[in-house]
Each structure stands twice: as C-alpha cells, then as structure tokens.
Write a protein that holds these residues in place. Sequence first.
Motif, short mmCIF file in Angstrom:
data_model
loop_
_atom_site.label_atom_id
_atom_site.label_comp_id
_atom_site.label_asym_id
_atom_site.label_seq_id
_atom_site.Cartn_x
_atom_site.Cartn_y
_atom_site.Cartn_z
N ALA A 125 5.72 -25.83 25.54
CA ALA A 125 6.73 -25.37 24.59
C ALA A 125 8.13 -25.77 25.06
O ALA A 125 8.98 -26.14 24.24
CB ALA A 125 6.64 -23.86 24.43
N MET A 126 8.36 -25.73 26.38
CA MET A 126 9.66 -26.15 26.89
C MET A 126 9.88 -27.64 26.67
O MET A 126 10.99 -28.08 26.35
CB MET A 126 9.75 -25.82 28.39
CG MET A 126 11.11 -26.14 29.01
SD MET A 126 12.43 -25.09 28.34
CE MET A 126 13.82 -25.62 29.34
N GLU B 77 11.60 -18.66 34.53
CA GLU B 77 11.59 -19.42 35.78
C GLU B 77 11.65 -20.92 35.53
O GLU B 77 12.32 -21.65 36.26
CB GLU B 77 10.37 -19.04 36.63
CG GLU B 77 10.31 -17.59 37.04
CD GLU B 77 11.56 -17.09 37.77
OE1 GLU B 77 12.30 -17.91 38.35
OE2 GLU B 77 11.80 -15.87 37.74
N ILE B 78 10.94 -21.40 34.53
CA ILE B 78 11.00 -22.83 34.19
C ILE B 78 12.44 -23.24 33.89
O ILE B 78 12.94 -24.26 34.37
CB ILE B 78 10.10 -23.14 32.98
CG1 ILE B 78 8.62 -23.03 33.38
CG2 ILE B 78 10.38 -24.54 32.43
CD1 ILE B 78 7.66 -23.12 32.20
N TYR C 288 9.88 -16.70 41.13
CA TYR C 288 11.08 -17.46 41.47
C TYR C 288 10.92 -18.93 41.15
O TYR C 288 9.81 -19.44 40.94
CB TYR C 288 11.47 -17.27 42.94
CG TYR C 288 10.55 -17.90 43.96
CD1 TYR C 288 10.77 -19.20 44.43
CD2 TYR C 288 9.48 -17.20 44.51
CE1 TYR C 288 9.95 -19.77 45.40
CE2 TYR C 288 8.66 -17.74 45.48
CZ TYR C 288 8.90 -19.05 45.92
OH TYR C 288 8.09 -19.61 46.87
N ALA C 289 12.09 -19.60 41.07
CA ALA C 289 12.15 -21.04 40.88
C ALA C 289 12.84 -21.65 42.09
O ALA C 289 13.88 -21.15 42.52
CB ALA C 289 12.93 -21.37 39.61
N ASN C 290 12.26 -22.70 42.64
CA ASN C 290 12.87 -23.41 43.77
C ASN C 290 13.20 -24.82 43.31
O ASN C 290 12.31 -25.67 43.20
CB ASN C 290 11.91 -23.44 44.95
CG ASN C 290 12.50 -24.14 46.16
OD1 ASN C 290 13.60 -24.70 46.10
ND2 ASN C 290 11.77 -24.14 47.26
N PRO C 291 14.49 -25.11 43.03
CA PRO C 291 14.85 -26.42 42.49
C PRO C 291 14.65 -27.56 43.47
O PRO C 291 14.47 -28.71 43.05
CB PRO C 291 16.33 -26.25 42.11
CG PRO C 291 16.82 -25.14 42.98
CD PRO C 291 15.66 -24.21 43.14
N LEU C 292 14.68 -27.29 44.78
CA LEU C 292 14.50 -28.37 45.75
C LEU C 292 13.07 -28.89 45.77
O LEU C 292 12.83 -30.04 46.12
CB LEU C 292 14.89 -27.91 47.16
CG LEU C 292 16.39 -27.83 47.42
CD1 LEU C 292 16.91 -26.46 47.04
CD2 LEU C 292 16.71 -28.13 48.86
N GLY D 117 13.88 -18.33 28.27
CA GLY D 117 12.53 -17.81 28.40
C GLY D 117 12.04 -17.16 27.13
O GLY D 117 10.88 -17.36 26.72
N ALA D 118 12.91 -16.38 26.49
CA ALA D 118 12.52 -15.72 25.24
C ALA D 118 12.25 -16.75 24.15
O ALA D 118 11.26 -16.63 23.40
CB ALA D 118 13.62 -14.75 24.80
N ASN D 119 13.10 -17.76 24.03
CA ASN D 119 12.91 -18.79 23.01
C ASN D 119 11.63 -19.58 23.22
O ASN D 119 10.85 -19.81 22.29
CB ASN D 119 14.11 -19.74 22.99
CG ASN D 119 15.25 -19.25 22.12
OD1 ASN D 119 15.11 -19.13 20.91
ND2 ASN D 119 16.38 -18.96 22.74
#
Length: 691
Positions: free
Chosen positions: A403-404, A530-531, A490-494, A597-599
Amino acid sequence: MKTSSLLTGAALGLLALASPLSAQGAAKTGASAAKAAKPQYGTFGFDVAGMDRTVAPGDDFGRFASGTYLKNLVIPADRSNYGMFTKLRDLSQDRTRVIVEAAAAQKGAKPGSEAQKVGDFYASFLDEATIEAKGLAPIRPHLDGISSISNTTQLAKAFGMAARLGVSTPVGVGPEQDLKNPDVYAVYVGQGGLGLPDRDYYLDAKNPKFADIRGKYVAHIAAMLKLAGIDNPEARAQGIFALETKLAEVHWSKVEERQIEKLYNPYKAADLAAAFPGVDWVALLSAAGVQDQKELIISHPSAIKGTGALLTSLPLDTWKDYLRFHTLSRAATCLPKAFVDENFAFYGTVLSGQPENQPRWKRGVDAATSALGEAVGKLYVAKYFPPEAKRQMDLLVKNIIAAMDVRLSNLTWMDPKTKIEARAKLAKFTPKIGYPSHWRDYSKLEIRRGDALGNAMRAAAFEYQRSLDKIGKPIDRSEWGMTPMTVNAYANPLWNEIVFPAAILQPPFFDAHADPAVNYGAIGVVIGHEISHHFDDQGRKFDKEGKLSDWWTAEDVKRFTALTDKVVKQYAAYEPLPGTHVNGELTLGENMADLAGANVAYDAYHKSLQGKPAKVLGGFTGDQRFFLGFAQVWRQKYRDESLLQQLVTNEHTPGHLRPNVVRNLDGWYPAFSVKPGQGLYLAPEDRIKVW
C-alpha cells in the motif's frame, strides 16, 4: 544512531504476547474452540462499552472512542501514566517474573550459564538484607577514586571511565554506526551530563512548575550527598546545580538535535585539542577505550566547546562533587533503601507525579531484562510467542508495504526520478518480526549472587565493551535494538529496516480473532507508521543503502517542507496542559508517521476487501471499525508531572491526542458524519496529505 520508535523512551516497556494467538493451536474442540475464537475486546475486537457516545466524534474522536474507559481508568499508584501500552507492560512484567524467578530458584544451575546469570542477577537485586548490610561499601571505591582527582587530566579520565558504567557525564563518548557509512562503526562525542530531563528545566523562567522543580532538585542533590556522608551537602548541591545550569546554557535544544545532518561533524583526533580546548582528549579517549581512533564525530560542536570552557573555568572541587552525585544517582537502585527512596522521591514523584515506587520484584524484573535482555528474551519467546503469530504478521507487513508503494507511485509533489529512488528504498526494506534470528552471547559477563551493584556495573561495562568490540568489524545487521518483551516497534534508517518485537503482537494491537478492520486500524497503522519513518523529515535523508545523503532535489525539499510546516502548525495548536502546547517541531517526525500510517493502513484495509463491501458488525461499518481500532490503542491517561515531562522532552505527541490525526483522512468524515463547525473538522483543502 537513535532509531525512531512508536513510543516514548520512558514507555519502552517489557511485554508479552496475547492469549488469543497462543490459544489458537489448542482450540480443537467445541467449547475450547468457541472460547479461543472470541476476541479479547468486545465482540469484534473493540471495547464498545468504553466509548462515550455523548461526545460527537467530530469534536473529540479520542473521547468518543474511549471516553468512558478513560473516565473510569485509575492510574495505579506505581505508575506515572497508564493505558494500553502500560497495561501490556504489566502483563509482560508478570510473565517475565515467572521466568526470572524460576531461574533464581533453580538449584545447581551450571556456573556461567545464562540461567545462572539471570537467576543470580534477579536474586541479588531482591536481596535487600544483603544490600543494607553492605551499605556504601560497594560504591566506596568509586567515591574514593573521585576524591583522589587532583587535576583536569584526572577528571577527564574519570569521565571516560564513567562512560563505561553508564554514569552521566558532560562529554559523552561511545561507538555508533557511521551515518555516512553504515557498514562501519564510528566513535561519537556528544553533550550530556544533566540531572534534569532537559535544558528547559533549568532555563525556562516563565513556567512556575520548572522553578518549583529546580528547588526540589537542589534539595534532592543535597539529600543524596548527605546520605553518602559527604559534609556540607547543601552548599555542594548549590554548586552542582549552578554547574549543570551552565551546561544547560551551552546544550543544543531537542529541536536542534532532530536535524540529523547537523550531528555529523568528523574531526581528526589530532585536531580535537585545538578545536575544543579545555578537554584533556588523550586522557578522556584512553579511559573510554577509543584512544586508537584517528577520527571521531562530534555531535554537538558548540556544546562541546562550551563544556570545555567550563571544565577549566569552574572549580575542580565542584566538578568532583558533580561526579560524586551522578555516580550515586546511577547506583541508587542498588544501594540501601534510603538511597532508593530518595532517588524515587525526586525522579519518580517530583518529575513524574508517581505516588509510589514499584514493588521490588517489578524493578528487579526490569533490571534483569536491562542487563540480560536477550538471555531473558530467549526463554520468553519459547514460552509465549507461537510461530503462527510471526506468519500472520509477515503477511500484514507485506500488505502495508504494498500500500505504501502505491502511495509513493501516486505522489504529485515528488520529482519522478526521486520517486523511483523512494520506491527502490521501500523495496529494500528488511522487516524483523518477533525476535532475533540469533541471540547475544553473555559468556563474558560475570554475575555474582549477593552483589547487586557489582552486577549492575559489570553489566553496563559489558555492554559498553560489546560496543567497542564492534569497531573495525563487519556490521551484524541481524542485531535488534529492542528485546522481544518490548511493547513497541521501531525504524532504523541506517539498516533500512522496520522492527516489531513479539510483545506488540497482541490485543489491542493485533488479535487473530478480531475483525480485520480493527487489526488494520491498530497494528496496520503501527506498521505503516514505522515504514513511513524512512521517509519522514529526517528518515528521508537516508538513501536506500542507509547512508546519510542528499538524494532529493531542491524542489522536492521545498514542496515537502511546505507540507510539513502544516503538520507543525496543526499539532502546535494542541494544549494538553494550560499554557503548555505540543511542540510541533519536536514531534514532527512522529506526527507525520501517524498521518502516513493511518493513510497507508486504510488503503491496505480497503484493498483486502477485494472490492466487496465490508459487513456491518455491532452496528459499525468497516470504516468505523478501522478508525475505532486505531483510537483504541491510544487510550492513555497521564499525571500532570509526567505529561509536562513528555511535552518538554519527548518527540511523541501525548497518546490521548494521537487519535486526532484522523481529521486529515477524507474517509473519516463520512464514516462518522463529521460536519463543519465541529472541533476537529477541517475543510478538504486544509487536510494534510503528504504520502
């Protein structure tokens, strides 16, 4: 590198998995099958009885969805706030207690085994009689070492040694991933050393609550020094507070710290003395174990420079008093009861409004989990996390990512080339669900029964050394930043990853027997949240390889900022406490993540219907159940002191306000017949749409 999480740091609780999933495999016959098939909340996964239908959803959606529940909710005396997250944390503590108490009671556990270490750590923490009998003896060598400091070189060495034990110091040192080369570890140096939660507690002259706290903080410092037998505690406390106030004056604000690229300032080690005079860098870095590094990254250059000036301008004796207090403060939970009580009276009651300390066993569970998290987690997962939960979560994550991707592909404000890179970044995501693929090795950590403070200090030193040992070695991307018992994500961008510990996969976040609309509104929004962190105002600064880089066009940034400015303004209008608003800049990333996230979860839910209309359940349409499921997870109540601390220090909007994000979703309006003039109503053109 700090990861973006769903909750506050203070709320990163330890938790367990829900019974409906656990019961699934056992539900094989008549009555037991019927019982297992029932959702934990209501008839379809939502607590209808907790609603307040006297409130129009368009005026206050959170109260409409949960007003009766919140009205009747009593915050336990040993909590500063309470709601869904903390309720689950209580369950986790109960379940983890079973594990650690079994280990503590086990006779003949093999010396050096994880069972021995977990059991002896917990048993030692609970052994108050031994702690009282030892008195100050366990901390005395550290206090004596501080007393022997005779110059700033020895002071810098003491700061480096303190870093190994987790003691707060004004110049923090430690290994973290290199923001521009996430395949290696770098050594970072940053500001620190405040005993109050944030610089604003020292510097804000307008809010009378801060003035009251400052006075009580000085009294607390004096009380701790007096308990340790240090003479003239009141005058020393005033000196320590004056020192910390000067530190606060040079510190960066929370909003400044959010600008991730400004934290990346590499310096040659040989140039540090000239660039940041006043700090004996050779002594500090040697004591911290990073003396061989040719280059370090200074996170807060102006703050480190200001701190260096203070190290040479303020009396050495005041710095020694400062270090004594922070050493006592760090050790307080493992010292005699008088220290425990004084430490809690300030940090628990004054700062958080919590009337009572948690029972010793709860604190022991948390301490054991902090020290030996994955050793406990391994036992926890085996007992409470069935493989089926992981399988169902895999599918949900896949649907939300899809969906994203559709959202990204349909963006009108992003340059087409940037859009291609954004979708490529999404395609490289690594979801981690439940627990690590392999567990940490605690074989080098020594735990002795009857040595509570020694165990805590060795655990801190072990974890610090574990970080040092990573320098110069390949990155292990299978590692986790949370234990399986943590009710969070959590999200880890690295590492371009999103992580969902086992404990969050339970009602009200996820219930295998709840209506899908509720699950999409709850855990689906968490996943989307998180995404989207990888594309928020800071996460978007990392490319698909996890490197801090500028891969957007200038026009992309300009159009994006115009949208995020609206988010800042919308949230800054909320006033949870009289005179204290939400900090729209500080909370921007988390608010954007809630919005995205809601969208995204709403889209994924509708796609899951495959073109068929959703059934009406309990008088609620599918869309209504989606939004109610989302609101249900944010049923949270705060004591005023705790709420003030969150508003000042935390990047998350208080939980009870987070359901308000629905005012930006077009689908929410017809679902609840929201009309112009109602409190949350926004005209279509004013609804914020970023992703």
